[in-house]
Enzyme design. Sequence first.
Site, short mmCIF file in Angstrom:
data_model
loop_
_atom_site.label_atom_id
_atom_site.label_comp_id
_atom_site.label_asym_id
_atom_site.label_seq_id
_atom_site.Cartn_x
_atom_site.Cartn_y
_atom_site.Cartn_z
N GLY A 17 0.83 -1.21 0.00
CA GLY A 17 0.00 0.00 0.00
C GLY A 17 0.86 1.26 0.00
CG ASN A 105 -4.26 -14.08 3.37
OD1 ASN A 105 -4.41 -13.56 4.47
ND2 ASN A 105 -3.10 -14.13 2.76
N GLY A 130 -3.29 -9.71 -3.10
CA GLY A 130 -3.08 -10.52 -1.88
C GLY A 130 -3.05 -12.02 -2.21
CG ASN A 131 0.42 -14.03 -2.93
OD1 ASN A 131 0.01 -14.19 -4.07
ND2 ASN A 131 1.60 -13.49 -2.64
CG ASP A 159 4.81 -14.06 -11.27
OD1 ASP A 159 5.58 -14.31 -10.33
OD2 ASP A 159 3.57 -13.96 -11.11
CG HIS A 187 1.69 -14.85 -8.03
ND1 HIS A 187 2.89 -14.44 -8.57
CD2 HIS A 187 1.71 -14.45 -6.73
CE1 HIS A 187 3.59 -13.81 -7.64
NE2 HIS A 187 2.91 -13.81 -6.51
P1 NAD Z 1 1.68 -6.23 4.78
O1 NAD Z 1 1.51 -7.17 5.91
O2 NAD Z 1 2.79 -5.24 4.80
O3 NAD Z 1 0.34 -5.39 4.59
C1 NAD Z 1 -0.89 -5.99 4.53
C2 NAD Z 1 -1.90 -5.00 5.08
O4 NAD Z 1 -3.18 -5.58 4.88
C3 NAD Z 1 -1.73 -4.75 6.58
O5 NAD Z 1 -1.68 -3.35 6.79
C4 NAD Z 1 -2.98 -5.38 7.19
O6 NAD Z 1 -3.45 -4.66 8.32
C5 NAD Z 1 -3.96 -5.28 6.03
N1 NAD Z 1 -5.06 -6.26 6.07
C6 NAD Z 1 -5.02 -7.52 6.51
N2 NAD Z 1 -6.25 -8.08 6.39
C7 NAD Z 1 -7.04 -7.14 5.84
C8 NAD Z 1 -8.41 -7.10 5.51
N3 NAD Z 1 -9.22 -8.14 5.71
N4 NAD Z 1 -8.91 -5.97 4.96
C9 NAD Z 1 -8.12 -4.89 4.77
N5 NAD Z 1 -6.81 -4.86 5.10
C10 NAD Z 1 -6.28 -5.98 5.63
O7 NAD Z 1 1.72 -7.11 3.44
P2 NAD Z 1 2.21 -6.67 2.00
O8 NAD Z 1 3.67 -6.91 1.90
O9 NAD Z 1 1.67 -5.33 1.65
O10 NAD Z 1 1.52 -7.82 1.12
C11 NAD Z 1 0.13 -7.88 0.97
C12 NAD Z 1 -0.25 -9.13 0.19
O11 NAD Z 1 0.24 -9.06 -1.15
C13 NAD Z 1 0.33 -10.44 0.77
O12 NAD Z 1 -0.66 -11.44 0.69
C14 NAD Z 1 1.46 -10.76 -0.19
O13 NAD Z 1 1.77 -12.13 -0.21
C15 NAD Z 1 0.86 -10.31 -1.49
N6 NAD Z 1 1.78 -10.11 -2.61
C16 NAD Z 1 1.37 -10.51 -3.85
C17 NAD Z 1 2.20 -10.34 -4.95
C18 NAD Z 1 1.77 -10.81 -6.33
O14 NAD Z 1 2.63 -10.80 -7.23
N7 NAD Z 1 0.54 -11.20 -6.56
C19 NAD Z 1 3.44 -9.75 -4.77
C20 NAD Z 1 3.84 -9.34 -3.50
C21 NAD Z 1 3.00 -9.54 -2.40
C1 LMR Z 2 6.07 -12.36 -4.69
O1 LMR Z 2 6.00 -13.04 -5.71
O2 LMR Z 2 7.06 -11.66 -4.43
C2 LMR Z 2 4.89 -12.33 -3.75
O3 LMR Z 2 3.88 -13.19 -4.19
C3 LMR Z 2 5.27 -12.56 -2.35
C4 LMR Z 2 5.63 -14.00 -2.10
O4 LMR Z 2 5.11 -14.57 -1.14
O5 LMR Z 2 6.42 -14.54 -2.87
#
Ligand code: NAD
Ligand code: LMR
Length: 329
Positions: A17, A105, A130-131, A159, A187
Amino acid sequence: MKTPITVSITGAAGQIGYALLFRIASGFVFGPDQPVNLRLIEIEPGLPALNGVMMELDDCAFPLLNEVIGTADLDEGFKDANWCLLVGSVPRKAGMERADLLGINGKIFTGQGQAIARNAAKDVRVLVVGNPCNTNALIAMNNAAGVPADRFFAMTRLDENRAKSQLARKAGVHQSKVTNLCIWGNHSATQYPDFTNARIDGRPVTEVITDREWLEGEFITTVQQRGAAVIKARGLSSAASAANAALDTVKSLITPTPEGDWHSVAVCSDGSYGIEKGIMASMPIRTRGDGTWEVVQGVPVNDFSQGRIDLTIAELLEEREAVKDLIPA
Ligand code: NAD
Ligand code: LMR
């Protein structure tokens, strides 16, 4: 002055965020003449940190930022949303696979899908970050009664970007020279970065990089394992690159795709390439920039690619089975 576009972002006080909001507010995504409303959604414990982020948004005095609302209420958070970026969820730690997060999640996305259906704008589009993002998107889509399935996306652009950088480095060229890179499937560690159709400066990658063993081995595993490698190195999952990929995804979905190219994003399968209908699978996508998109047809799939695609689709079907209780019949 254009009507402001409303962007709802969950997990707005998290790492991704923080790397996302300011670039959206600056006009980088929707353009220099498009005002933006931000609806920032956090769980209750995240609200104090979100308040700090909102103070920082104020302190930027962004000319295009029209209104900012921070809330833990999903109805307020998704009100009139044109774009929903579903980031909020728990990231994995070292040693976990992304699918290990399903139990933690997955349930977040039922209520969010329902709230999007109740509140968002008619033209809403939803990108799940979110994953495990493909299956979380599947859950949201199936809980958003009345919102067309083609509005839901899950992010595999990170990716794609990773794969392009790896190929460019191996070939000794700039990453901008790599095109037609499709990530197929999930992913996850089963994803297939398709080097067989990728191009470098318009030439097949397989002509430019003749080390087939590297392409079929180290290249694929490096991309599949890159998220884990970043977690190991940083102690935290990727954030700036993930936010960047989310913005790339949105931009690619609202801008005409360059002639002959495509981009990767998981969409609800229509059965193209024999991929089971209704699952969220990454494939080659083109957009006209008018809000519609299509799966690029006729991309050659050789036996090697088919084997890899089958593996990653099988994993998506397993994930769907694991969350079947969260998907209304
Ligand atoms: P983070 O823990 O820094 O932040 C997550 C935020 O989400 C926190 O502030 C938490 O309070 C909030 N949160 C949790 N549950 C919630 C809900 N029900 N409603 C609203 N907010 C909520 O995590 P991050 O590093 O920002 O990662 C977030 C997600 O993105 C993780 O699941 C991570 O694995 C995923 N991600 C996906 C990819 C992709 O390529 N698809 C890449 C990187 C990270
Ligand atoms: C990534 O690909 O970097 C994210 O999905 C975070 C993870 O868990 O690998």
